[in-house]
Structure formats: C-alpha cells, structure tokens
Design an enzyme around this catalytic site. Structure first.
Site, PDB file in Angstrom:
ATOM      1  N   GLU A 101       0.836  -1.222   0.000  1.00 48.25           N
ATOM      2  CA  GLU A 101       0.000   0.000   0.000  1.00 48.25           C
ATOM      3  C   GLU A 101       0.862   1.260   0.000  1.00 48.25           C
ATOM      4  O   GLU A 101       1.741   1.419   0.855  1.00 48.25           O
ATOM      5  CB  GLU A 101      -0.891  -0.033   1.253  1.00 48.25           C
ATOM      6  CG  GLU A 101      -1.890   1.101   1.300  1.00 48.25           C
ATOM      7  CD  GLU A 101      -2.846   1.001   2.507  1.00 48.25           C
ATOM      8  OE1 GLU A 101      -3.113  -0.128   2.979  1.00 48.25           O
ATOM      9  OE2 GLU A 101      -3.300   2.055   2.968  1.00 48.25           O
ATOM     10  N   LYS A 122      -6.931  -1.277  11.881  1.00 52.63           N
ATOM     11  CA  LYS A 122      -6.347  -1.625  10.576  1.00 52.63           C
ATOM     12  C   LYS A 122      -5.166  -0.693  10.298  1.00 52.63           C
ATOM     13  O   LYS A 122      -4.118  -1.117   9.801  1.00 52.63           O
ATOM     14  CB  LYS A 122      -7.421  -1.520   9.489  1.00 52.63           C
ATOM     15  CG  LYS A 122      -7.009  -2.095   8.125  1.00 52.63           C
ATOM     16  CD  LYS A 122      -6.230  -1.157   7.240  1.00 52.63           C
ATOM     17  CE  LYS A 122      -5.938  -1.786   5.890  1.00 52.63           C
ATOM     18  NZ  LYS A 122      -5.107  -0.924   5.027  1.00 52.63           N
ATOM     19  N   ASP A 135       5.490 -14.285  11.516  1.00 51.67           N
ATOM     20  CA  ASP A 135       4.177 -14.831  11.171  1.00 51.67           C
ATOM     21  C   ASP A 135       3.109 -13.742  11.297  1.00 51.67           C
ATOM     22  O   ASP A 135       2.661 -13.416  12.400  1.00 51.67           O
ATOM     23  CB  ASP A 135       3.899 -16.008  12.135  1.00 51.67           C
ATOM     24  CG  ASP A 135       2.602 -16.731  11.835  1.00 51.67           C
ATOM     25  OD1 ASP A 135       1.727 -16.144  11.186  1.00 51.67           O
ATOM     26  OD2 ASP A 135       2.477 -17.886  12.275  1.00 51.67           O
ATOM     27  N   HIS A 155      -2.551  10.719  -0.027  1.00 51.77           N
ATOM     28  CA  HIS A 155      -2.391   9.620  -0.979  1.00 51.77           C
ATOM     29  C   HIS A 155      -2.095  10.179  -2.368  1.00 51.77           C
ATOM     30  O   HIS A 155      -1.214   9.722  -3.054  1.00 51.77           O
ATOM     31  CB  HIS A 155      -3.692   8.807  -1.055  1.00 51.77           C
ATOM     32  CG  HIS A 155      -3.722   7.662  -0.100  1.00 51.77           C
ATOM     33  ND1 HIS A 155      -3.124   6.474  -0.368  1.00 51.77           N
ATOM     34  CD2 HIS A 155      -4.288   7.523   1.114  1.00 51.77           C
ATOM     35  CE1 HIS A 155      -3.307   5.648   0.642  1.00 51.77           C
ATOM     36  NE2 HIS A 155      -4.016   6.266   1.562  1.00 51.77           N
TER      37      HIS A 155
HETATM   38  C1  MEV Z   1      -5.823   2.791   5.389  1.00 52.49           C
HETATM   39  O1  MEV Z   1      -4.971   1.735   4.986  1.00 52.49           O
HETATM   40  C2  MEV Z   1      -5.795   2.930   6.894  1.00 52.49           C
HETATM   41  C3  MEV Z   1      -6.748   3.973   7.459  1.00 52.49           C
HETATM   42  O2  MEV Z   1      -8.070   3.707   7.024  1.00 52.49           O
HETATM   43  C4  MEV Z   1      -6.650   3.894   8.964  1.00 52.49           C
HETATM   44  C5  MEV Z   1      -7.664   4.743   9.702  1.00 52.49           C
HETATM   45  O3  MEV Z   1      -8.742   5.041   9.161  1.00 52.49           O
HETATM   46  O4  MEV Z   1      -7.381   5.088  10.865  1.00 52.49           O
HETATM   47  C6  MEV Z   1      -6.414   5.350   6.960  1.00 52.49           C
END
Ligand code: MEV
Length: 419
Positions: A81, A259, A275, A373
């Site tokens: 990413e 995430k 792992d 981004h």
């Molecule tokens: C994207 O890979 C991760 C985010 O969605 C994390 C978040 O929203 O805190 C930007």
C-alpha cells in the site's frame, strides 16, 4: 560518529542511493545488500512450503526518523500500500521533538493450551494437576534443552475449568518463556509431550494441544508525545483525541482504526519474516478482551496541551527459527534494525503501530486521507515521467491542482518546465 535515522529527503534519492545509506547505517555486507534487492530463490521457496510454483514480490521500504528509547532505528517495512511507509517516517519525525518513543513489555512469554475432556470431577482434576506441576514443567523442559540453557523454557502451569457446548473441560495452560523465538514449535512440542502425563494424573483425554495466539503475556507497549506546535495546533490535538473517542465508542470505526495500526505492525512483521497471521490474530483478540472490540491505542491531551499516545498489543515475533533465520531478505531486514532480542523487535513493532495510527488520525482529522495519498501518487508519477529535483514537486503539485494525475500529463509538464 553517532548514527541517526533522521534523514530528510530520503524519498528523493534513487533506490541505489537509499540502499547505500541503509548499508552504512546498518553495516550491511554486499551479499546482504544483494539479498534485499533480490528474490527468494525458487529452490529455497520449495523448501519453505508445499506445492510451490513461484514467489510473489512485495515492495520493501525503510521508514526513517524513528527514535525509540533514545536509539535511532531505520525500520524495514514490506507492504503493497502506498503512503504507509512515508506516513510512519513522518510521524516518527514529529515524535522526535518530544524525545521519540518509549517502550516496555512483559517479556516473551507464550501459552500452550491443552484441552482435557471426559473428566468426571474437573475441579479435583485441576488440583491434581497443580500437585504435579513441577513434574509437568520438568517434562516440558526436556523437549528443548537449548531454550532452557539460554534461560527460557516452561515456567508455570495455569488451569481453568471452562463450560462449553459439550460440558465442562479442563483447560491447561503451559506458560513458556520463549526468549528470542516466536515459540510456536517449542510450545506445541511441549504441550504434546506433557499431555500423556496429564491424562494419567486426571483420567481425562487430551484432544487439542496447541499454542494460543492470544499472547496476553507477551505484551509490547510504546508511548510518545506529539507537541501541539509540531502537529498543527491544539485543534488538531483535540480532533485526534475525538477520533480516538469515536473508535472507542463504535466498533465499525475501531476496526478501521486498528487496521491503520496494523498497516505499520504487519509491514515490519512481514519484512522480518515473522508470522503475520499470528500477530494479527493476537492483536485483534486482545482488542476484544473485554468482550467488546476496542482500539489498541489510546490518545489523550496532556497538561501542556500536547497529544499523548499509548499502544499495548501482544506481539509474538522472534529472531530465531522460521523464515526470520532462513529467508535472505528477512535476515537482512533484521540486520537493518540492529535488534538484539525478540522483545526489542516486538517493542519496535508496537512503536511503529503507534506512529502509523497517529499519522492516519492526523490526516483524517485534518485534510483527509486522500490528499496525502494523491500527493504521493502524483510524486511517483512525476518521477516515473523522468522528473528530478525541484521538478518532482512542481509537476506533482500542478497535477494535484488539475486533478489530472497521469503519466502523459506529467510528461507534458516536464517538457514545458524543462524548457
Ligand atoms: C488505510 O490503509 C488505513 C486507514 O483507514 C486507517 C484509519 O482510518 O485510521 C487510513
């Protein structure tokens, strides 16, 4: 000369120039440099897993600027990413103003579970096992004399009676200090080896004998303070704290919040040949330990009005055994980190998770995630079109303004601006 990971303009260098910097920072040999740029050989891949037909490459980058417990680190991160590595390095740069990251941990302790069924008197059986605890530990430790020699091994036994759909089960936890190993092989071997003795003591039947990935005795902690002046003012501090409160109050947000944390942690876990699934399942089950899924970081405003962040996550990552010791790129990635123990490695991963979460929340709470981004994406396109030096920024800024981030437009702008 003391080494610093505070490197500005790292992204502007060519891959070779970056590699040379990392080589000097981590004293890599030419062979290690080659392993980083190279692929996992098909023969080696064939020895690692079954039914091999090929390998798949993922970009390996380095996050700069990390200062952890007063020591500078370059962080190898393997991830597909865009923006993640740059964001981690940026967050680390902002953290330096207040001293960087500080870490602690509970040590490399893992749990092996033994599921004992068909026990008529489970509570008496539990006590029976406790009475033979020393014998069980001794038998477990016979399975891995090397681990014992380096100061690790089985250290305790914990037992619960768990009600289930098939009645009461006696669940035995073998507590093992894994030192620098992730521990799955050792713990599983020990759990299998002591099961017949446990069956003999209790008259029950052992079914599952396996490590638990809910590694709540292998917790890694990191914290950092971000100065309000550095991150854009008190309003940004308040917005980040509120973003955390959102995640704390709502599982839909908590999942995405975590995430973002795992963008950082998993990238280092993968780069070092550890792992990823074990760490992911551990972190997410820890996030849910209260019965409700929660964010694994906490953000507060301190008495100076600065942003104070903490993370506590289980991380079962090792330095010995597994791909970490056999995969040439993973070995070189470990060398880039210059870590001395699995615990140091785990604590670094926690610090990267915190940095990654900060970067995401700051972007989300201010300009939104897309602009960052897009900027990076535009820079990559400008570079791909052949832009160098100042032209990279000029061309990418123009493309972002026009919302036309395309290679043909980048080439046109390059022609125009180079005249
Ligand atoms: C994207 O890979 C991760 C985010 O969605 C994390 C978040 O929203 O805190 C930007």
């Amino acid at each position: 000369m003391t080494k610093t990971s505070r490197i500005s303009g790292f992204f502007k260098l060519s891959v070779k120039e970056r590699m040379n910097l990392v080589k000097d920072f981590s004293d890599l040999t030419d062979e290690e440099v080659n392993d980083i740029g190279g692929r996992l050989g098909i023969e080696q891949a064939d020895r690692m897993v079954e039914n091999v037909i090929g390998t798949i490459d993922v970009p390996l980058g380095v996050a700069t600027n990390f200062l952890i417990n007063g020591k500078d680190y370059l962080i190898p991160m393997a991830i597909e990413e865009p923006s993640v590595i740059a964001a981690a390095g940026n967050a680390a740069k902002m953290a330096r103003d207040k001293g960087g990251f500080t870490t602690s941990s509970t040590g490399p302790i893992m749990i092996g579970q033994i599921q004992l069924v068909d026990v008529v008197d489970p509570f008496s059986a539990r006590f029976g096992i406790f009475e033979k605890k020393d014998e069980i530990i001794e038998l477990a430790n016979k399975q891995d004399p090397f681990l014992v020699k380096v100061g690790g091994g089985a250290i305790d036994v914990e037992i619960r009676v768990v009600e289930s759909k098939s009645g009461a089960m006696v669940i035995i936890h073998l507590i093992v200090d894994c030192k620098d190993a992730m521990g799955a092989n050792t713990v599983n071997t020990m759990a299998e080896a002591v099961s017949p003795l446990i069956e003999e003591i209790t008259g029950g039947k052992a079914i599952l004998r396996i490590i638990s990935n809910f590694a709540d005795k292998r917790l890694m902690r990191a914290r950092a303070v971000f100065s309000k002046e550095v991150i854009g003012g008190e309003e940004v501090v308040d917005s980040i704290v509120r973003a955390y409160h959102f995640a704390d109050a709502d599982v839909y947000r908590a999942s995405t919040h975590n995430k973002g944390v795992m963008n950082g942690i998993t990238a280092v876990v993968l780069a070092t040949g550890n792992d990823t699934r074990a760490v992911e399942s551990g972190v997410h089950s820890y996030a849910c330990r209260s019965g409700v899924y929660k964010p694994v970081t906490i953000w507060e405003k301190n008495s100076d009005g600065d942003l104070s962040g903490t993370i506590e996550v289980p991380i079962a990552a090792g330095l010995v055994g597994g791909a970490t010791k056999t995969h040439p790129t993973a070995k070189a990635a470990v060398k880039i980190l210059c870590v001395k123990s699995a615990t140091e490695l785990g604590e670094i991963m926690a610090a990267v998770g915190l940095a990654q979460n900060f970067a995401a929340l700051r972007a989300l709470a201010t300009e939104g995630i897309q602009r960052g981004h897009m900027n990076l994406h535009a820079k990559n396109i400008a570079i791909s079109a052949g832009a160098t030096g100042d032209l990279i920024d000029k061309i990418s800024e123009q493309m972002v303004k026009e919302r036309a981030i395309r290679i043909d437009r980048a080439k046109e702008l390059l022609d125009e601006l180079s005249k």
